[in-house]
Design a protein around this motif. Structure first.
Motif, PDB file in Angstrom:
ATOM      1  N   UNK A   1       0.843  -1.187   0.000  1.00  0.00           N
ATOM      2  CA  UNK A   1       0.000   0.000   0.000  1.00  0.00           C
ATOM      3  C   UNK A   1       0.880   1.240   0.000  1.00  0.00           C
ATOM      4  N   UNK A   2       0.542   2.190  -0.859  1.00  0.00           N
ATOM      5  CA  UNK A   2       1.315   3.425  -0.931  1.00  0.00           C
ATOM      6  C   UNK A   2       0.357   4.610  -1.033  1.00  0.00           C
ATOM      7  N   UNK A   3       0.734   5.698  -0.392  1.00  0.00           N
ATOM      8  CA  UNK A   3      -0.079   6.910  -0.503  1.00  0.00           C
ATOM      9  C   UNK A   3      -0.046   7.427  -1.935  1.00  0.00           C
ATOM     10  N   UNK A   4      -1.086   8.154  -2.297  1.00  0.00           N
ATOM     11  CA  UNK A   4      -1.166   8.735  -3.632  1.00  0.00           C
ATOM     12  C   UNK A   4       0.075   9.584  -3.915  1.00  0.00           C
ATOM     13  N   UNK A   5       0.598   9.443  -5.124  1.00  0.00           N
ATOM     14  CA  UNK A   5       1.756  10.241  -5.551  1.00  0.00           C
ATOM     15  C   UNK A   5       1.384  11.046  -6.784  1.00  0.00           C
ATOM     16  N   UNK A   6       1.857  12.290  -6.828  1.00  0.00           N
ATOM     17  CA  UNK A   6       1.621  13.151  -7.995  1.00  0.00           C
ATOM     18  C   UNK A   6       2.966  13.634  -8.520  1.00  0.00           C
ATOM     19  N   UNK A 175     -12.019  15.204  10.345  1.00  0.00           N
ATOM     20  CA  UNK A 175     -11.817  14.165   9.316  1.00  0.00           C
ATOM     21  C   UNK A 175     -10.400  13.609   9.398  1.00  0.00           C
ATOM     22  N   UNK A 176      -9.424  14.501   9.478  1.00  0.00           N
ATOM     23  CA  UNK A 176      -8.018  14.080   9.544  1.00  0.00           C
ATOM     24  C   UNK A 176      -7.775  13.229  10.783  1.00  0.00           C
ATOM     25  N   UNK A 177      -8.337  13.674  11.915  1.00  0.00           N
ATOM     26  CA  UNK A 177      -8.176  12.931  13.162  1.00  0.00           C
ATOM     27  C   UNK A 177      -8.775  11.535  13.079  1.00  0.00           C
ATOM     28  N   UNK A 178      -9.968  11.446  12.457  1.00  0.00           N
ATOM     29  CA  UNK A 178     -10.622  10.143  12.353  1.00  0.00           C
ATOM     30  C   UNK A 178      -9.825   9.183  11.471  1.00  0.00           C
ATOM     31  N   UNK A 179      -9.322   9.683  10.361  1.00  0.00           N
ATOM     32  CA  UNK A 179      -8.543   8.816   9.472  1.00  0.00           C
ATOM     33  C   UNK A 179      -7.257   8.348  10.137  1.00  0.00           C
ATOM     34  N   UNK A 180      -6.677   9.218  10.973  1.00  0.00           N
ATOM     35  CA  UNK A 180      -5.425   8.858  11.649  1.00  0.00           C
ATOM     36  C   UNK A 180      -5.631   7.714  12.631  1.00  0.00           C
ATOM     37  N   UNK A 181      -6.849   7.590  13.173  1.00  0.00           N
ATOM     38  CA  UNK A 181      -7.089   6.560  14.188  1.00  0.00           C
ATOM     39  C   UNK A 181      -7.798   5.328  13.639  1.00  0.00           C
ATOM     40  N   UNK A 182      -8.031   5.293  12.332  1.00  0.00           N
ATOM     41  CA  UNK A 182      -8.683   4.126  11.722  1.00  0.00           C
ATOM     42  C   UNK A 182      -7.825   3.600  10.575  1.00  0.00           C
ATOM     43  N   UNK A 183      -7.782   2.280  10.391  1.00  0.00           N
ATOM     44  CA  UNK A 183      -6.937   1.708   9.326  1.00  0.00           C
ATOM     45  C   UNK A 183      -7.618   1.744   7.958  1.00  0.00           C
ATOM     46  N   UNK A 184      -6.807   1.716   6.902  1.00  0.00           N
ATOM     47  CA  UNK A 184      -7.343   1.502   5.559  1.00  0.00           C
ATOM     48  C   UNK A 184      -8.025   0.145   5.512  1.00  0.00           C
ATOM     49  N   UNK A 185      -9.035   0.031   4.657  1.00  0.00           N
ATOM     50  CA  UNK A 185      -9.717  -1.252   4.478  1.00  0.00           C
ATOM     51  C   UNK A 185      -9.312  -1.873   3.138  1.00  0.00           C
ATOM     52  N   UNK A 186      -9.517  -3.154   3.019  1.00  0.00           N
ATOM     53  CA  UNK A 186      -9.412  -3.888   1.754  1.00  0.00           C
ATOM     54  C   UNK A 186      -8.000  -3.972   1.189  1.00  0.00           C
ATOM     55  N   UNK A 187      -6.980  -3.547   1.962  1.00  0.00           N
ATOM     56  CA  UNK A 187      -5.612  -3.774   1.533  1.00  0.00           C
ATOM     57  C   UNK A 187      -5.026  -2.734   0.596  1.00  0.00           C
ATOM     58  N   UNK A 188      -5.628  -1.544   0.528  1.00  0.00           N
ATOM     59  CA  UNK A 188      -5.028  -0.466  -0.268  1.00  0.00           C
ATOM     60  C   UNK A 188      -5.258   0.866   0.430  1.00  0.00           C
ATOM     61  N   UNK A 189      -4.523   1.892  -0.010  1.00  0.00           N
ATOM     62  CA  UNK A 189      -4.525   3.186   0.670  1.00  0.00           C
ATOM     63  C   UNK A 189      -5.696   4.048   0.223  1.00  0.00           C
ATOM     64  N   UNK A 190      -6.314   4.699   1.197  1.00  0.00           N
ATOM     65  CA  UNK A 190      -7.377   5.673   0.926  1.00  0.00           C
ATOM     66  C   UNK A 190      -6.834   7.059   1.267  1.00  0.00           C
ATOM     67  N   UNK A 191      -6.921   7.976   0.301  1.00  0.00           N
ATOM     68  CA  UNK A 191      -6.250   9.268   0.382  1.00  0.00           C
ATOM     69  C   UNK A 191      -7.263  10.395   0.528  1.00  0.00           C
ATOM     70  N   UNK A 192      -7.058  11.269   1.520  1.00  0.00           N
ATOM     71  CA  UNK A 192      -7.995  12.363   1.791  1.00  0.00           C
ATOM     72  C   UNK A 192      -7.631  13.624   1.027  1.00  0.00           C
TER      73      UNK A 192
END
Length: 379
Positions: A1-6, A175-192
């Motif tokens: 899993x990798x964060x979105x890259x631009x 939103x940022x706080x919630x994402x920081x305390x919850x894991x990605x699902x399904x084995x890939x990265x979810x980007x805010x």
């Protein structure tokens, strides 16, 4: 899993237009890009195979509000997320549902906690808080998820616009706080992606851009435009936002728009677009082409057996004649809705691909100025 890259790959010498590449766990997206809107898990009247093969879509949208209400989170989670549920194995972006909730002005109540609203399906009451919306988008499983925001109406007075923007900023932090305390699902990265607000006030827009930029997100969105304001104001505010949002992150202008809107905003530095217009207008007999706008309902097309459009890479556009499509529309045949929608989407994807080519060639601005009057022509 990798964060979105631009990766920013180049710019036009005579405008702010640029081209680049977004990498997600579900594939790459060339920018500038147009994203077909699949509100309820489906781009209306268009199959996923047609999106890939005819439209050449690289990413599609889903909508949190609609998917939450139907089919519901239990179904989506059991399926393994929206990608597996609808069979689309390329990137997906989900809108947070903010725009839909706030468009239900008569059926919702706004508080610091979130938005309490009534379902348009059965009248049941629900609460969308920033935390809840992050949880919902985790379950839907998009690659790019949007922060929960308030989209103020146009026009809005300054006091309301400022309070709304500040609420959007407080919600973003949650939103940022919630994402920081919850894991990605399904084995890939979810980007805010955070969303810039501020209505039509330049000082608020600048302040919102600075606040959003300070969060260091992998991409940023410009919201609250194309909601009824004159085009000139949209362009002025988009230019301002692009000046104050990070150069090295993709910029997404939400809900825009016509082919000429897209070219103008590309020239201001926008990378990503979405709009229901190509499919909605297609279902209502309006076709966008490289020679102008066609109302296929008109009698003048009754015996025109030339292709809908032969200059774009879409078999539907090249194979079916204007006369045949007009017949289908007049006869209310479902195939007519599909052909018109596929064509319009393919045209939009062709247009942004041409824009990329001209940015790379260094002549985008001249091409844009030549194209826009043609695109606006009513044939």
């Amino acid at each position: 899993m990798a964060a979105l890259e631009f990766t920013l790959q180049g710019t036009d010498p005579n405008s702010k237009a640029r081209y680049g590449l977004i990498k997600t766990d579900h594939g790459e997206i060339e920018t500038p890009i147009f994203m077909p809107v699949g509100t309820a898990g489906s781009v209306k009247a268009v199959s996923q195979q047609q999106l890939k093969e005819e439209v050449k879509a690289q990413i599609i949208l889903g909508n949190t509000y609609h998917l939450y209400l139907r089919p519901g989170l239990d179904v989506l989670e059991a399926a393994g997320g929206l990608h597996r549920f609808n069979g689309w194995d390329m990137p997906i972006l989900t809108d947070s549902g903010g725009y839909q909730v706030f468009s239900l002005a008569g059926n919702r109540k706004l508080t610091e906690e979130g938005a309490i609203f009534q379902s348009h399906i059965d009248g049941s009451r629900h609460l969308f808080s920033p935390e809840r919306v992050m949880d919902i988008q985790r379950i839907i499983g998009a690659d790019i998820i949007m922060a929960f925001d308030e989209c103020p109406p146009y026009p809005s007075d300054y006091t309301y616009a400022k309070k709304s923007m500040e609420l959007t900023h407080r919600w973003l932090d949650r939103c940022i706080g919630r994402l920081a305390e919850t894991p990605d699902k399904y084995g890939y990265t979810q980007n805010l992606f955070p969303i810039v607000q501020g209505s039509t006030y330049t000082d608020l827009r600048k302040a919102s851009c600075e606040y959003i930029a300070s969060k260091g997100a992998v991409g940023n969105a410009i919201g609250g435009l194309s909601v009824g304001e004159p085009e000139e104001i949209m362009y002025e505010l988009t230019a301002l936002c692009c000046e104050h949002l990070p150069v090295d992150k993709p910029r997404y202008l939400m809900g825009v728009g016509t082919p000429w809107n897209i070219l103008e905003n590309i020239s201001l530095g926008v990378d990503m677009f979405d709009c229901v217009m190509p499919t909605r207008n297609g279902r209502n007999a309006m076709l966008f082409t490289s020679k102008g706008v066609i109302n296929i309902d008109n009698k003048k097309w009754e015996k025109d057996f030339s292709p809908i459009e032969d200059g774009i890479d879409c078999h539907f556009s090249q194979y079916y004649s204007k006369a045949y499509l007009r017949h289908l529309v007049k006869a209310k045949e479902i195939l007519g809705l599909t052909i018109a929608s596929v064509h319009n989407l393919a045209f939009y994807l062709w247009l942004v691909k041409e824009a990329r080519k001209h940015i790379q060639a260094g002549d985008f601005n001249a091409w844009k100025q030549e194209m826009i009057p043609v695109l606006k022509t009513k044939l």
